[in-house]
Every structure is written in C-alpha cells, then in structure tokens.
Write a protein that holds these residues in place. Structure first.
Motif, PDB file in Angstrom:
ATOM      1  N   GLY A  98      -8.131   4.048  11.646  1.00  0.00           N
ATOM      2  CA  GLY A  98      -7.786   5.379  11.175  1.00  0.00           C
ATOM      3  C   GLY A  98      -7.889   5.618   9.691  1.00  0.00           C
ATOM      4  O   GLY A  98      -7.282   6.560   9.174  1.00  0.00           O
ATOM      5  N   ALA A  99      -8.653   4.797   8.965  1.00  0.00           N
ATOM      6  CA  ALA A  99      -8.778   4.987   7.520  1.00  0.00           C
ATOM      7  C   ALA A  99      -9.723   6.122   7.158  1.00  0.00           C
ATOM      8  O   ALA A  99      -9.793   6.518   5.999  1.00  0.00           O
ATOM      9  N   GLY A 100     -10.452   6.633   8.110  1.00  0.00           N
ATOM     10  CA  GLY A 100     -11.436   7.662   7.825  1.00  0.00           C
ATOM     11  C   GLY A 100     -12.798   7.058   7.570  1.00  0.00           C
ATOM     12  O   GLY A 100     -12.968   5.833   7.588  1.00  0.00           O
ATOM     13  N   ILE A 131      -0.112   4.902   3.969  1.00  0.00           N
ATOM     14  CA  ILE A 131      -0.860   3.775   4.527  1.00  0.00           C
ATOM     15  C   ILE A 131      -2.018   4.277   5.398  1.00  0.00           C
ATOM     16  O   ILE A 131      -2.717   3.485   6.012  1.00  0.00           O
ATOM     17  N   MET A 132      -2.198   5.584   5.429  1.00  0.00           N
ATOM     18  CA  MET A 132      -3.212   6.182   6.271  1.00  0.00           C
ATOM     19  C   MET A 132      -4.351   6.752   5.425  1.00  0.00           C
ATOM     20  O   MET A 132      -4.203   6.973   4.226  1.00  0.00           O
ATOM     21  N   PRO A 186      -6.344  -0.441  -1.301  1.00  0.00           N
ATOM     22  CA  PRO A 186      -5.788  -1.729  -1.748  1.00  0.00           C
ATOM     23  C   PRO A 186      -6.336  -2.920  -0.965  1.00  0.00           C
ATOM     24  O   PRO A 186      -6.679  -3.957  -1.546  1.00  0.00           O
ATOM     25  N   ALA A 187      -6.413  -2.791   0.351  1.00  0.00           N
ATOM     26  CA  ALA A 187      -6.928  -3.891   1.163  1.00  0.00           C
ATOM     27  C   ALA A 187      -8.405  -4.141   0.877  1.00  0.00           C
ATOM     28  O   ALA A 187      -8.854  -5.297   0.827  1.00  0.00           O
ATOM     29  N   THR A 219       0.830  -1.208   0.000  1.00  0.00           N
ATOM     30  CA  THR A 219       0.000   0.000   0.000  1.00  0.00           C
ATOM     31  C   THR A 219       0.860   1.252   0.000  1.00  0.00           C
ATOM     32  O   THR A 219       0.597   2.206  -0.739  1.00  0.00           O
ATOM     33  N   SER A 220       1.898   1.245   0.808  1.00  0.00           N
ATOM     34  CA  SER A 220       2.802   2.392   0.883  1.00  0.00           C
ATOM     35  C   SER A 220       3.487   2.646  -0.456  1.00  0.00           C
ATOM     36  O   SER A 220       3.677   3.798  -0.862  1.00  0.00           O
TER      37      SER A 220
END
Length: 230
Positions: free
Chosen positions: A181-183, A99-100, A107-108, A92-93
């Motif tokens: 913390g993905a929003g 990643i945030m 992606p996940a 993801t990074s």
C-alpha cells in the motif's frame, strides 16, 4: 484454451486501464525513487568514505569505528526489505507522521539501499591508485582535501555507476513497497491488476517500470562516460 485466449485478448486490449491512474502512480514511483536515490547517495557516500578511511587506519579507536560501521552496514543489508518496512514502522511514524503511502515508504527505501551503496563506494575508493593518495598526503593535504580533491574525483565514474545500480534496485523496492500500500506502480500492478483479475493493468504497470529502469540505466551510463577522464 478458450479461457487463456480470453485472458490474452483482455490483456492486450487494455480495456481496464485508467491512463490517468497509470500516470499518477508513475509519478509516485518516480517521487519515491528520486528522493530515495538522492538521500541514498548522500548517506551512502558518507558511510562509504568512513569505511574506506577507517579501514586504512591502524589506530585502535578508528578500528572500533570501522567495526561498528561495518556491522551496521551488514546488518541493514541482511534484513529483507519487506521485513525492514515492518521493523521501521515506529521510526517511520515518528519522523514522517504516517506509515502509509509514498512518504511512509521513504525511510525503509533509504535505510535498505544506503548500506548497499556504501559498500559500492568503499569498493570504488579501494580501486584508486594508492600512489595518488600518498602524493596528496606528501604535499600536506589534509583529510578534507584528500576526500574532495582526490577520493571523490578519482572514483566519480564508479560512484555514478554504483548509484545507477542502486537506483534501479530502488525501483524494484518501490514495487515491493507498493504491494503493502505504499503507492506507485507496484500498488497498481498488485492491488488493482492482480487482486481484481485485470492482467492488462499489471502489464501496463510492468512496462512502465521497465521504461523507468531503462532510462535510469541509459542516463547513468552516459553520465559515467562523460565524467570518466581516463
């Protein structure tokens, strides 16, 4: 009893709810769900067709393709979503640059739902009358004609129903991603509502998620019926 009464009155008063924040997180949830559903549909459709076509072949090489594809599909389906997020951190990074936040969750979300939808696509294609496929083959149709003129049109109502189920699953996944913390509304419900002891915020976030789910289901059902020519 008095404490329960106070908590209930606080919850229904919505005094802690910041409606601008609710709208912002609702948009974030819709963004994650929309993009993830789009890419899940494309990737899941491709993988599902590969599973269907390779599963029908007797060729050794094609059978190997089926076994490898089926293994990868089952592997990603078996990994719990929250663990998949952690495992995909380097990936993801690299591709998203972070990643945030919302982008870090995509992606996940896609890699967890696409294998699920691929199996639904495979099941939908298996329900097609074999006579229709054989008739197309007897008239000289190549593989691309069979895919775009037979397989997809004949299974379209089931494909739409499948992506509807998958999109609803993705709404739930965005809520889980929000916990880390993905929003989105998951972040609002947990990080604000739960951790700060504001049950009214959690209630509003939950209601917003339910509304999104109901709308997706209604739109999916109406679309499926509209394209069903049977």
């Amino acid at each position: 009893m008095d404490k329960l009464r106070e908590d209930f009155l606080e919850m229904i008063s919505f005094e802690n709810v910041q409606w601008d924040r609710v709208w912002e997180e609702t948009v974030a949830t819709l963004y994650m769900t929309g993009y993830a559903t789009l890419f899940t549909f494309i990737l899941g459709l491709i993988v599902g067709i590969i599973l269907f076509l390779s599963g029908r072949s007797d060729g050794r090489f094609i059978r190997v393709i089926y076994l490898v594809t089926a293994f990868l599909v089952n592997l990603f389906r078996a990994v719990p979503f929250i663990i998949l997020i952690i495992l995909l951190i380097p990936f993801t990074s690299e591709i998203m640059g972070t990643i945030m936040g919302v982008k870090g969750a995509l992606p996940a979300l896609i890699l967890s739902s696409a294998p699920f939808y691929a199996r639904l696509v495979e099941i939908a294609l298996k329900e097609i009358d074999k006579g229709v496929i054989e008739a197309a083959q007897s008239m000289g149709a190549n593989i691309w004609h069979i895919i775009f003129k037979v397989l997809i049109p004949e299974s379209l109502p089931a494909l739409i129903s499948g992506i509807t189920v998958t999109a609803i699953m993705l709404v739930g996944a965005t809520a889980i991603a929000g916990v880390i913390g993905a929003g989105g509304l998951g972040t609002l419900a947990y990080m604000v509502g739960h951790t700060r002891g504001q049950p009214d915020v959690t209630l509003v976030a939950t209601i917003a998620i339910l509304i999104i789910v109901f709308i997706i289901q209604i739109v999916g059902d109406l679309t499926s019926k509209a394209v069903d020519k049977r």
